[in-house]
Design an enzyme around this catalytic site. Sequence first.
Site, mmCIF file in Angstrom:
data_model
loop_
_atom_site.group_PDB
_atom_site.id
_atom_site.type_symbol
_atom_site.label_atom_id
_atom_site.label_comp_id
_atom_site.label_asym_id
_atom_site.label_seq_id
_atom_site.Cartn_x
_atom_site.Cartn_y
_atom_site.Cartn_z
ATOM 1 N N LYS A 16 0.738 -0.991 -0.594
ATOM 2 C CA LYS A 16 0.034 -0.221 -0.393
ATOM 3 C C LYS A 16 0.786 0.945 -0.303
ATOM 4 O O LYS A 16 0.442 2.278 -1.138
ATOM 5 C CB LYS A 16 -0.414 0.068 1.638
ATOM 6 C CG LYS A 16 -2.015 -0.750 1.261
ATOM 7 C CD LYS A 16 -2.986 -0.973 2.715
ATOM 8 C CE LYS A 16 -2.420 -0.955 3.752
ATOM 9 N NZ LYS A 16 -1.778 -2.117 4.055
ATOM 10 N N ARG A 91 -9.427 1.536 8.783
ATOM 11 C CA ARG A 91 -8.735 -0.046 9.110
ATOM 12 C C ARG A 91 -10.035 -0.742 9.988
ATOM 13 O O ARG A 91 -9.715 -1.687 10.593
ATOM 14 C CB ARG A 91 -7.454 0.173 9.896
ATOM 15 C CG ARG A 91 -6.386 -0.429 10.222
ATOM 16 C CD ARG A 91 -5.531 -0.747 9.182
ATOM 17 N NE ARG A 91 -3.949 -1.578 9.456
ATOM 18 C CZ ARG A 91 -3.095 -0.812 9.169
ATOM 19 N NH1 ARG A 91 -3.239 -0.347 8.657
ATOM 20 N NH2 ARG A 91 -1.791 -1.517 9.373
ATOM 21 N N ARG A 130 11.058 -6.069 5.114
ATOM 22 C CA ARG A 130 11.071 -4.485 4.268
ATOM 23 C C ARG A 130 12.427 -3.553 5.362
ATOM 24 O O ARG A 130 12.732 -3.118 6.706
ATOM 25 C CB ARG A 130 9.746 -3.917 4.837
ATOM 26 C CG ARG A 130 9.707 -2.580 4.694
ATOM 27 C CD ARG A 130 8.556 -2.697 4.382
ATOM 28 N NE ARG A 130 7.049 -2.673 5.913
ATOM 29 C CZ ARG A 130 5.694 -2.576 5.838
ATOM 30 N NH1 ARG A 130 5.159 -2.236 4.747
ATOM 31 N NH2 ARG A 130 5.131 -2.860 7.043
ATOM 32 N N ARG A 163 11.463 -1.418 10.278
ATOM 33 C CA ARG A 163 9.933 -0.845 10.983
ATOM 34 C C ARG A 163 10.290 -2.295 12.755
ATOM 35 O O ARG A 163 10.700 -3.344 11.939
ATOM 36 C CB ARG A 163 8.510 -1.188 10.257
ATOM 37 C CG ARG A 163 8.341 0.130 9.954
ATOM 38 C CD ARG A 163 7.106 -0.421 9.475
ATOM 39 N NE ARG A 163 6.161 -0.506 9.634
ATOM 40 C CZ ARG A 163 4.992 -0.777 8.882
ATOM 41 N NH1 ARG A 163 4.703 0.125 7.927
ATOM 42 N NH2 ARG A 163 4.132 -0.797 9.883
ATOM 43 N N ARG A 174 -0.612 -9.360 13.277
ATOM 44 C CA ARG A 174 -0.815 -8.191 11.889
ATOM 45 C C ARG A 174 -1.479 -8.738 11.171
ATOM 46 O O ARG A 174 -2.575 -8.377 11.221
ATOM 47 C CB ARG A 174 0.349 -7.583 11.668
ATOM 48 C CG ARG A 174 1.363 -6.865 13.115
ATOM 49 C CD ARG A 174 2.573 -6.629 12.547
ATOM 50 N NE ARG A 174 2.159 -5.688 11.872
ATOM 51 C CZ ARG A 174 2.772 -4.988 10.186
ATOM 52 N NH1 ARG A 174 4.386 -5.850 10.443
ATOM 53 N NH2 ARG A 174 3.321 -4.551 9.463
HETATM 54 P P1 AMP Z 1 0.882 0.441 9.190
HETATM 55 O O1 AMP Z 1 2.023 1.513 8.689
HETATM 56 O O2 AMP Z 1 0.176 0.653 8.188
HETATM 57 O O3 AMP Z 1 0.993 -0.662 8.193
HETATM 58 O O4 AMP Z 1 0.274 0.354 10.356
HETATM 59 C C1 AMP Z 1 1.755 0.249 11.099
HETATM 60 C C2 AMP Z 1 0.489 -0.039 12.623
HETATM 61 O O5 AMP Z 1 -0.167 1.317 13.213
HETATM 62 C C3 AMP Z 1 -0.505 -0.478 12.805
HETATM 63 O O6 AMP Z 1 -0.535 -2.045 12.893
HETATM 64 C C4 AMP Z 1 -1.579 -0.297 14.123
HETATM 65 O O7 AMP Z 1 -0.653 -0.666 14.827
HETATM 66 C C5 AMP Z 1 -0.936 0.986 13.894
HETATM 67 N N1 AMP Z 1 -2.275 1.675 12.631
HETATM 68 C C6 AMP Z 1 -1.857 2.469 11.494
HETATM 69 N N2 AMP Z 1 -2.950 3.123 10.446
HETATM 70 C C7 AMP Z 1 -4.643 2.648 11.536
HETATM 71 C C8 AMP Z 1 -5.499 2.565 11.744
HETATM 72 N N3 AMP Z 1 -6.473 3.442 11.035
HETATM 73 N N4 AMP Z 1 -6.277 2.506 12.428
HETATM 74 C C9 AMP Z 1 -5.762 1.929 13.810
HETATM 75 N N5 AMP Z 1 -4.151 1.480 13.621
HETATM 76 C C10 AMP Z 1 -3.297 1.603 12.597
#
Ligand code: AMP
Length: 229
Positions: A16, A91, A130, A163, A174
């Site tokens: 994404k 999400r 990553r 990360r 996850r």
């Molecule tokens: P990402 O970078 O999108 O993979 O997000 C990393 C982490 O941030 C996720 O595993 C969640 O813990 C948190 N996170 C990101 N976006 C959201 C969202 N829209 N709602 C809740 N938690 C989020």
Amino acid sequence: MGRKIVILLGHPGVGKGTQARAIVQHLGIPQISTGDMLREAIANKTAYGREAKEKMDAGELVSDSIVNGIVSERIKRDDCKKGFILDGYPRNVSQAETFRKLVKNSDRLSVIELSADSERLRKEKRLVGRLMCPGCGEIYNEFSKAPRQDQMCDLCGRQLIHRSDDREDLIKERFRTYHEETYPLTEFYKGRGLYHQVDGMRPINAVTEEILNIIDKKKLMTPVTDGGR
Ligand code: AMP
């Protein structure tokens, strides 16, 4: 004319962020990544950074109130006047319900799910391999998209980082969170006639091209239902 809003849905590691960055160049509207904003909040030790870190380190979702708050503030900024690309938000269905109230009737909304084969994502080490640039946000993979110089960003020369949640032991959780909480969003948007699916396992450029085709043809811009986005 209303804003062009693109929501990218998809499994962790499907690309994404990579796709959002690619389409920013074409559409001239910003990428809004809730994950990036939460990581920034943690780095800046903001009030909600602590709660966010706890949840992110457990592979769980951060609370809706925090995330809805940061998105509603972010999209008020001037650079979002023509539109924005949401990467990682909404999400869950509750966030989608909240976001629906932030969308105006004149906005043109496209929801694109990057579909994935979770077993292949794991085998291809999309998450454990990553690497991210903390400076410009460029995304690499040690195995499939390595930087030219070891651990350095091709674009800005910064040292790349892993990360903290891209760990083998967290991936299962996850993925579970995705299937239980995020995947139901596909039905939510299908029901509103806004949904498109793109095979996210194809090569990066092919996926970008398909996304741009969908957006350019404006196939999804008008919801078939009552405007209740
Ligand atoms: P990402 O970078 O999108 O993979 O997000 C990393 C982490 O941030 C996720 O595993 C969640 O813990 C948190 N996170 C990101 N976006 C959201 C969202 N829209 N709602 C809740 N938690 C989020």
